[in-house]
Design a protein around this motif. Structure first.
Motif, PDB file in Angstrom:
ATOM      1  N   HIS A  25      38.563  46.269  37.496  1.00  0.00           N
ATOM      2  CA  HIS A  25      38.826  46.627  39.094  1.00  0.00           C
ATOM      3  C   HIS A  25      39.795  46.164  39.394  1.00  0.00           C
ATOM      4  O   HIS A  25      40.367  45.006  39.194  1.00  0.00           O
ATOM      5  N   TYR A  26      40.912  46.925  40.256  1.00  0.00           N
ATOM      6  CA  TYR A  26      42.090  46.290  40.850  1.00  0.00           C
ATOM      7  C   TYR A  26      41.983  46.498  42.369  1.00  0.00           C
ATOM      8  O   TYR A  26      41.899  47.722  42.754  1.00  0.00           O
ATOM      9  N   GLY A  27      42.099  45.474  43.125  1.00  0.00           N
ATOM     10  CA  GLY A  27      41.951  45.414  44.442  1.00  0.00           C
ATOM     11  C   GLY A  27      43.307  45.212  44.821  1.00  0.00           C
ATOM     12  O   GLY A  27      43.920  44.099  44.483  1.00  0.00           O
ATOM     13  N   TYR A  28      43.849  46.104  45.948  1.00  0.00           N
ATOM     14  CA  TYR A  28      45.077  45.909  46.248  1.00  0.00           C
ATOM     15  C   TYR A  28      45.169  45.825  47.729  1.00  0.00           C
ATOM     16  O   TYR A  28      44.555  46.608  48.337  1.00  0.00           O
ATOM     17  N   VAL A  29      45.778  44.762  48.211  1.00  0.00           N
ATOM     18  CA  VAL A  29      45.830  44.278  49.825  1.00  0.00           C
ATOM     19  C   VAL A  29      46.730  45.107  50.289  1.00  0.00           C
ATOM     20  O   VAL A  29      48.047  44.710  50.172  1.00  0.00           O
ATOM     21  N   SER A  30      46.423  46.339  50.886  1.00  0.00           N
ATOM     22  CA  SER A  30      47.489  47.117  51.390  1.00  0.00           C
ATOM     23  C   SER A  30      47.621  46.936  52.886  1.00  0.00           C
ATOM     24  O   SER A  30      47.224  45.836  53.498  1.00  0.00           O
ATOM     25  N   SER A  31      47.918  47.813  53.711  1.00  0.00           N
ATOM     26  CA  SER A  31      48.021  47.718  55.133  1.00  0.00           C
ATOM     27  C   SER A  31      47.916  49.012  55.772  1.00  0.00           C
ATOM     28  O   SER A  31      48.386  50.278  55.362  1.00  0.00           O
ATOM     29  N   ARG A  32      47.520  49.231  57.049  1.00  0.00           N
ATOM     30  CA  ARG A  32      47.346  50.392  57.916  1.00  0.00           C
ATOM     31  C   ARG A  32      48.740  50.845  58.139  1.00  0.00           C
ATOM     32  O   ARG A  32      48.902  51.913  58.471  1.00  0.00           O
ATOM     33  N   LEU A  65      48.016  33.605  39.736  1.00  0.00           N
ATOM     34  CA  LEU A  65      49.312  33.852  39.161  1.00  0.00           C
ATOM     35  C   LEU A  65      50.374  33.803  40.314  1.00  0.00           C
ATOM     36  O   LEU A  65      50.534  34.516  41.222  1.00  0.00           O
ATOM     37  N   ASN A  66      51.229  32.786  40.334  1.00  0.00           N
ATOM     38  CA  ASN A  66      52.327  32.735  41.527  1.00  0.00           C
ATOM     39  C   ASN A  66      53.578  31.679  40.816  1.00  0.00           C
ATOM     40  O   ASN A  66      53.181  31.309  39.687  1.00  0.00           O
ATOM     41  N   ARG A  67      54.473  31.592  41.460  1.00  0.00           N
ATOM     42  CA  ARG A  67      55.577  30.746  41.007  1.00  0.00           C
ATOM     43  C   ARG A  67      55.121  29.434  41.081  1.00  0.00           C
ATOM     44  O   ARG A  67      55.828  28.427  40.694  1.00  0.00           O
ATOM     45  N   GLY A  68      54.225  28.847  41.800  1.00  0.00           N
ATOM     46  CA  GLY A  68      53.713  27.549  41.842  1.00  0.00           C
ATOM     47  C   GLY A  68      55.011  26.552  42.693  1.00  0.00           C
ATOM     48  O   GLY A  68      54.942  25.402  42.441  1.00  0.00           O
ATOM     49  N   LEU A  69      55.472  27.211  43.761  1.00  0.00           N
ATOM     50  CA  LEU A  69      56.425  26.214  44.370  1.00  0.00           C
ATOM     51  C   LEU A  69      56.134  26.039  45.879  1.00  0.00           C
ATOM     52  O   LEU A  69      56.880  24.944  46.450  1.00  0.00           O
ATOM     53  N   LEU A  82      46.656  37.615  42.078  1.00  0.00           N
ATOM     54  CA  LEU A  82      48.235  37.775  41.873  1.00  0.00           C
ATOM     55  C   LEU A  82      48.534  37.244  43.323  1.00  0.00           C
ATOM     56  O   LEU A  82      48.639  38.051  44.380  1.00  0.00           O
ATOM     57  N   GLY A  83      48.904  36.040  43.224  1.00  0.00           N
ATOM     58  CA  GLY A  83      49.202  35.115  44.558  1.00  0.00           C
ATOM     59  C   GLY A  83      48.068  33.976  44.424  1.00  0.00           C
ATOM     60  O   GLY A  83      48.118  33.310  43.515  1.00  0.00           O
ATOM     61  N   ASP A 131      37.342  40.640  34.811  1.00  0.00           N
ATOM     62  CA  ASP A 131      36.611  41.537  35.410  1.00  0.00           C
ATOM     63  C   ASP A 131      36.987  42.239  36.585  1.00  0.00           C
ATOM     64  O   ASP A 131      37.137  43.450  36.840  1.00  0.00           O
ATOM     65  N   ALA A 132      38.019  41.515  37.415  1.00  0.00           N
ATOM     66  CA  ALA A 132      38.795  42.155  38.619  1.00  0.00           C
ATOM     67  C   ALA A 132      40.056  41.445  38.714  1.00  0.00           C
ATOM     68  O   ALA A 132      40.171  40.200  38.383  1.00  0.00           O
ATOM     69  N   VAL A 133      40.743  42.119  39.410  1.00  0.00           N
ATOM     70  CA  VAL A 133      42.153  41.355  39.864  1.00  0.00           C
ATOM     71  C   VAL A 133      42.413  42.151  41.440  1.00  0.00           C
ATOM     72  O   VAL A 133      41.843  43.029  41.761  1.00  0.00           O
ATOM     73  N   ILE A 134      42.821  41.047  42.141  1.00  0.00           N
ATOM     74  CA  ILE A 134      43.225  41.478  43.433  1.00  0.00           C
ATOM     75  C   ILE A 134      44.737  40.743  43.775  1.00  0.00           C
ATOM     76  O   ILE A 134      44.996  39.501  43.252  1.00  0.00           O
ATOM     77  N   ASP A 135      45.346  41.905  44.133  1.00  0.00           N
ATOM     78  CA  ASP A 135      46.859  41.913  44.256  1.00  0.00           C
ATOM     79  C   ASP A 135      47.420  41.808  45.619  1.00  0.00           C
ATOM     80  O   ASP A 135      47.053  42.689  46.246  1.00  0.00           O
TER      81      ASP A 135
END
Length: 332
Positions: free
Chosen positions: A91-98, A30-34, A6-7, A65-69
Motif C-alpha cells: 500500500h502507498y499512502g501519499y500525503v497530498s493537499s486540497r 527514511l530521512n536525512r537525520g539532520l 518517508l519522512g 506492508d505499507a508506505v506513507i510518503d
C-alpha cells in the motif's frame, strides 16, 4: 503492519511514526537525520531523498506492508520512491493537499472538483499545487487501487511547523489587547495531524485506496471559537479585538490569511472551509475536539519550544507586523 514512513521527524511524518508505534506497528523511517532523533522504537534509515542512489542504497531490498510518503516538493522524488518500492510494498499512502484542485475552488467541492496539471518527472518545487499533483499521478500509476491520496486541508495540532497555531498561541501569551481577524463567526475547516495520521494508517491496514478530501467537517468550528478556546485552555489573559475584514484590507494587513480566511490580497476565498468530506468520513475518518488539539499543541510548545519553521512557510510578520497591530488597535 511493517510500515515505512518517508519522512518521520516533522509535523505529519512525526505524527504518523508516533501513532504507528502506539498501534504496535513495526516502523522504519527514511530521512536525512539532520533535525531531531527518531522516536524510540523506530528503525531509522538515513538518506537525502533528492539523491536517488542514496535512497536506493538505504532502502536496500526491504519490504513493507505499507508506505506513507510526506514529501511536499519536486514530484520526481516521489516518482523514484514509488517505482523503487513497486512490488515491495502492499500500500502507498501519499500525503497530498486540497491544493491540487484548480483555483478558484468551488463552494462545497468534493474529490471530483477540477485538478491542476502535474508532471511526475518534474524537478520543480516552486509550484506546490503542481508538485503535489505530480506526486499523485505517479503514485496512482504505480499502485493503482493500492494508492491512497490524502488531500489534506489545513493541518493543525502538535508539531505544526507552518506556524499557524504556534504563532497565535505565542501572540495570546503576551496578553493585552489582541487584534483578531473578523468576523468571529467565520467558519474554519481543519484536521488535527494525529487524526490524519490515524486515518491513513487504518486505510493502509484495511487496503483502502483512492483520492479523499481529508479534513474536518465544514462549519464545525468558527475562528471565534478557535481563539476563545485557545484562551481557555492556556489561561492567558488577553482581550480579543475583532477587526472587520474590510478594515484589515484597507490597512494592507493579511491577518487571517494564516487560517485561510482571506487571500494575501485581502479578498475572501471561496471553497476554503466548506469542502465536502463525506467520502473520507465514510472511509473511517474521525476527528477529536478542538479543545484537545489546542491544549496538546500548547503542551508541546511548552515542552519543546518553538519549531524551526518550514523553509516554504511565510514569516509571521507577513500576517501581522506588531507596529501595525498596535496602530489598528488604537483605531478600534
Amino acid at each position: 503492519m511493517k510500515l515505512l514512513v518517508l519522512g518521520g521527524t516533522h509535523h505529519v511524518g512525526r505524527a504518523i511514526a508516533e501513532t504507528a508505534l502506539e498501534r504496535g506497528d513495526e516502523v522504519t523511517t527514511l530521512n536525512r537525520g539532520l533535525s531531531r532523533p527518531p522516536a524510540p522504537g523506530v528503525r531509522a534509515l538515513l538518506a537525502d531523498r533528492t539523491d536517488p542512489e542514496a535512497v536506493t542504497a538505504a532502502l536496500g531490498d526491504g519490504e513493507w506492508d505499507a508506505v506513507i510518503d510526506t514529501w511536499a516538493w519536486a514530484p520526481r522524488v516521489v516518482a523514484h520512491s514509488a517505482r523503487l518500492l513497486a512490488g515491495r510494498a502492499g500500500h502507498y499512502g501519499y500525503v497530498s493537499s486540497r491544493g491540487v484542485h484548480r483555483w478558484p475552488w468551488p463552494a462545497g467541492a468534493d474529490e471530483s472538483a477540477p485538478l491542476v496539471d502535474g508532471d511526475p518527472a518534474s524537478d520543480d518545487s516552486a509550484d506546490y499545487a503542481a508538485a503535489k499533483r505530480g506526486g499523485e499521478l505517479v503514485v496512482t500509476e504505480v499502485y493503482g487501487e493500492r494508492a491512497l491520496l490524502a488531500r489534506a486541508g489545513m493541518i493543525l495540532g502538535p508539531y505544526e511547523d507552518v506556524g499557524r497555531i504556534p504563532w497565535w498561541l505565542r501572540r495570546l501569551e503576551k496578553g493585552g489587547r489582541v487584534l483578531a481577524p473578523g468576523p468571529a463567526e467565520a467558519a474554519l475547516q481543519y484536521i488535527d495531524v494525529r487524526d490524519l495520521a490515524a486515518w491513513m494508517l487504518r486505510c493502509a491496514e484495511g487496503g483502502v485506496g483512492g483520492a479523499y478530501t481529508a479534513t474536518g467537517r465544514p462549519r464545525a468550528v468558527t475562528v471565534g471559537q478557535l481563539l476563545t478556546t485557545a484562551l481557555e485552555v492556556t489561561g492567558f489573559e488577553a482581550e480579543l479585538v475583532w477587526a472587520p475584514a474590510d478594515l484589515l484590507r484597507q490597512e494592507g494587513l493579511s491577518l487571517g490569511a494564516e487560517l485561510g480566511l482571506r487571500l494575501p490580497d485581502g479578498s475572501t476565498p471561496s471553497g476554503m472551509h466548506d469542502a465536502n468530506v463525506d467520502a473520507a468520513f465514510a472511509a473511517g475518518l474521525t476527528t477529536r475536539p478542538l479543545r484537545d488539539t489546542l491544549a496538546d499543541t500548547w503542551a508541546w510548545l511548552q515542552a519543546e519550544g518553538d519549531p524551526v519553521p518550514r523553509p516554504d512557510a511565510p514569516s509571521p510578520d507577513t500576517w501581522l507586523d506588531p507596529a501595525a497591530e498596535q496602530r489598528l488597535l488604537r483605531r478600534l
